[in-house]
Design a protein around this motif. Structure first.
Motif, mmCIF file in Angstrom:
data_model
loop_
_atom_site.group_PDB
_atom_site.id
_atom_site.type_symbol
_atom_site.label_atom_id
_atom_site.label_comp_id
_atom_site.label_asym_id
_atom_site.label_seq_id
_atom_site.Cartn_x
_atom_site.Cartn_y
_atom_site.Cartn_z
ATOM 1 N N ASP A 246 4.963 14.359 -43.288
ATOM 2 C CA ASP A 246 5.572 15.693 -43.185
ATOM 3 C C ASP A 246 5.180 16.352 -41.865
ATOM 4 O O ASP A 246 4.588 17.438 -41.840
ATOM 5 N N VAL A 247 5.490 15.696 -40.779
ATOM 6 C CA VAL A 247 5.128 16.212 -39.457
ATOM 7 C C VAL A 247 6.079 17.345 -39.063
ATOM 8 O O VAL A 247 7.246 17.362 -39.467
ATOM 9 N N PRO A 248 5.602 18.298 -38.278
ATOM 10 C CA PRO A 248 6.489 19.363 -37.810
ATOM 11 C C PRO A 248 7.443 18.852 -36.742
ATOM 12 O O PRO A 248 7.222 17.801 -36.132
ATOM 13 N N ALA A 249 8.489 19.580 -36.508
ATOM 14 C CA ALA A 249 9.409 19.260 -35.423
ATOM 15 C C ALA A 249 8.672 19.293 -34.100
ATOM 16 O O ALA A 249 7.824 20.159 -33.852
ATOM 17 N N ARG A 435 5.370 1.152 -30.267
ATOM 18 C CA ARG A 435 4.847 0.575 -31.511
ATOM 19 C C ARG A 435 3.787 1.476 -32.128
ATOM 20 O O ARG A 435 2.926 2.027 -31.432
ATOM 21 N N PHE A 436 3.891 1.618 -33.440
ATOM 22 C CA PHE A 436 2.963 2.364 -34.285
ATOM 23 C C PHE A 436 3.133 3.880 -34.199
ATOM 24 O O PHE A 436 2.469 4.613 -34.927
ATOM 25 N N GLU A 437 4.027 4.361 -33.333
ATOM 26 C CA GLU A 437 4.227 5.814 -33.212
ATOM 27 C C GLU A 437 5.377 6.267 -34.126
ATOM 28 O O GLU A 437 6.260 7.019 -33.729
ATOM 29 N N ASP A 438 5.319 5.835 -35.372
ATOM 30 C CA ASP A 438 6.363 6.151 -36.334
ATOM 31 C C ASP A 438 6.501 7.657 -36.537
ATOM 32 O O ASP A 438 7.620 8.177 -36.659
ATOM 33 N N LEU A 439 5.379 8.358 -36.587
ATOM 34 C CA LEU A 439 5.429 9.799 -36.814
ATOM 35 C C LEU A 439 6.096 10.533 -35.654
ATOM 36 O O LEU A 439 6.722 11.580 -35.863
#
Length: 462
Positions: A246-249, A435-439
């Motif tokens: 649930d990351v912010p914009a 890579r790995f920066e899905d958020l």
């Protein structure tokens, strides 16, 4: 009651928890919509209305007792046919496969059930999941709800059709060259391919991922904590991290954003696609990002090498079939794979090596930029009964050139709607991170979704 189906997943679960809405009411509304829409849309396989209603009644009782099973209790969800669910055959989209019930749930299905989600149906795919289409010798033909004469894309064809037609907000597809993002782009959805290994999958293969296909970014974020929990069966899995999805914009001021409008080979992006993606990039620039044109990461040699390797791999599967079964395979797939049987072993090995070349170039480009924006699909649309945008088995992958490098490079990537063609068909914007920066993909997508505004004209056929 159909309006309750347009709630987000988060809103629906909150309504269940507060006893403002019953899982039974929701499931009844969903069944009504599916039964009215399916003759036109053709999204589902193994639709189980009676079992789903029974599961909804059990969830209702748990909510009334204040003891839900998990964070998705009573929430309907579909999974792609290729994702095993215990007791259901996995036809792989083809009439050539014997219908043997699966003995256990695949990782995605297992995690969903643990949290109380109701897998009310599975969704269609083409033969062996190897087309960007819903064309199948086993399943009904899935059609694009925005215009029923047009293609959903694939291979997560049914998932795209179901989500766009309003069969609830949560649907899971799979993606090895774009099979989540391509149909999401053609149907206006948010489709997310995580970093390889972030979301456990079985069987696994180079570049193969599962991912959500949903009407909003928040719907996808809501399901990710469940489907990313670990499973030992995926030997490509990343170490488990309990990420906060649930990351912010994002605040994009100062962000270096690469704009890739040329895929390097394949079908040239059509003018309306270019215009929509350029307009999205301009919106990022207006909010303070630096837009940097970047060169393609894919070459003709890479794409053709992958084609040879995949043809040979699938012909190996075809050779295991009896002549009678082989005759049941979709002719397009048969003709495509058969050439792989004639390939020299050294050419197959060289072809597979091109996956590592894609990996190298897709990592290298992020030494210059933080995020990449590109089209998802090069074209606006194509007929529903075509196997691919070229409809030519000699040119099967000309449409995946914006998407496939990120499977081989293992980067997280998403499709989000960025406009419509003159004929009213959705156009997808691809957002890719390291890579790995899905958020980061989620935060960038949320920012863009906020600027763009909600989609209010989803097609309905009930």
């Amino acid at each position: 009651m159909s309006e309750i189906l347009d709630k987000t997943a988060r809103e629906t679960i909150a309504a269940f928890t507060n006893k403002q809405l019953s899982p039974v009411e929701y499931m009844q509304a969903l069944i009504t919509r599916v039964e009215a829409s399916e003759p036109k849309v053709g999204a589902l396989y193994a639709f189980k209305p009676e079992e789903s209603l029974a599961a909804a009644r059990a969830a209702e009782a748990r909510y009334m007792a204040g003891a839900p099973m998990g964070r998705l209790d009573g929430m309907p969800i579909s999974v792609k046919e290729l994702i095993a669910t215990k007791g259901d055959p996995i036809p792989l989209g083809t009439a050539a496969v014997d219908l043997v019930p699966a003995t256990e749930d695949a990782p995605t299905a297992a995690r969903l059930k643990e949290d109380g989600a109701i897998i009310f149906a599975k969704t269609t795919c083409p033969d062996y999941g190897m087309l960007s289409s819903g064309l199948s010798t086993f399943h009904q033909l899935s059609r694009n709800p925005w215009k029923l004469s047009e293609n959903t894309g694939g291979s997560s064809a049914g998932a795209a059709a179901a989500a766009a037609a309003g069969y609830g907000p949560l649907h899971i597809g799979t993606d090895i060259g774009g099979s989540v993002r391509l149909p999401a782009g053609w149907t206006g959805l948010f489709g997310f391919k995580p970093s390889l290994g972030r979301m456990p999958i079985d069987p696994y293969m180079t570049g193969r991922c599962a991912g959500p296909m949903t009407p909003t970014v928040d719907d996808a974020a809501f399901v990710m904590p469940t489907v990313t929990r670990p499973d030992w069966r995926d030997a490509t899995s990343l170490p488990y991290e309990a990420l906060d999805w649930d990351v912010p914009a994002a605040d994009v001021r100062g962000l270096k954003i690469g704009l890739m409008l040329d895929a390097g080979c394949g079908i040239d992006a059509e003018p309306e696609v270019i215009a929509a993606v350029q307009a999205a990039a301009d919106l990022f620039a207006a909010h303070g990002a630096e837009i940097i044109p970047v060169a393609p990461v894919l070459t003709r040699e890479m794409l053709d090498g992958l084609d040879v390797a995949w043809r040979a791999r699938f012909w190996g599967k075809m050779e295991l079939l009896s002549p009678e079964k082989r005759a049941l395979v979709l002719p397009y797939i048969y003709d495509w794979a058969k050439n792989g049987g004639d390939a020299r072993a050294v050419d197959v090995a060289r072809g597979f090596d091109q996956t590592f070349e894609m990996r190298r170039t897709s990592v290298e480009v992020f030494q210059k930029v933080d995020i990449i924006l590109s089209p998802v699909n090069p074209n606006v649309s194509y007929p529903a009964d075509w196997a691919s945008p070229t409809n030519d088995p000699a040119k099967p992958f000309e449409h995946i050139c914006f998407t496939v490098p990120w499977n081989m490079g293992e980067q997280p990537a998403a499709s989000i709607n960025c406009g419509y063609s003159s004929t009213g068909m959705p156009i997808g914007l691809q957002i890719v991170a390291s890579r790995f920066e899905d958020l980061k993909v989620f935060s960038i997508a949320k920012a863009y979704e906020n600027w763009r505004g909600p989609i209010l004209n989803w097609p309905r056929h009930d």
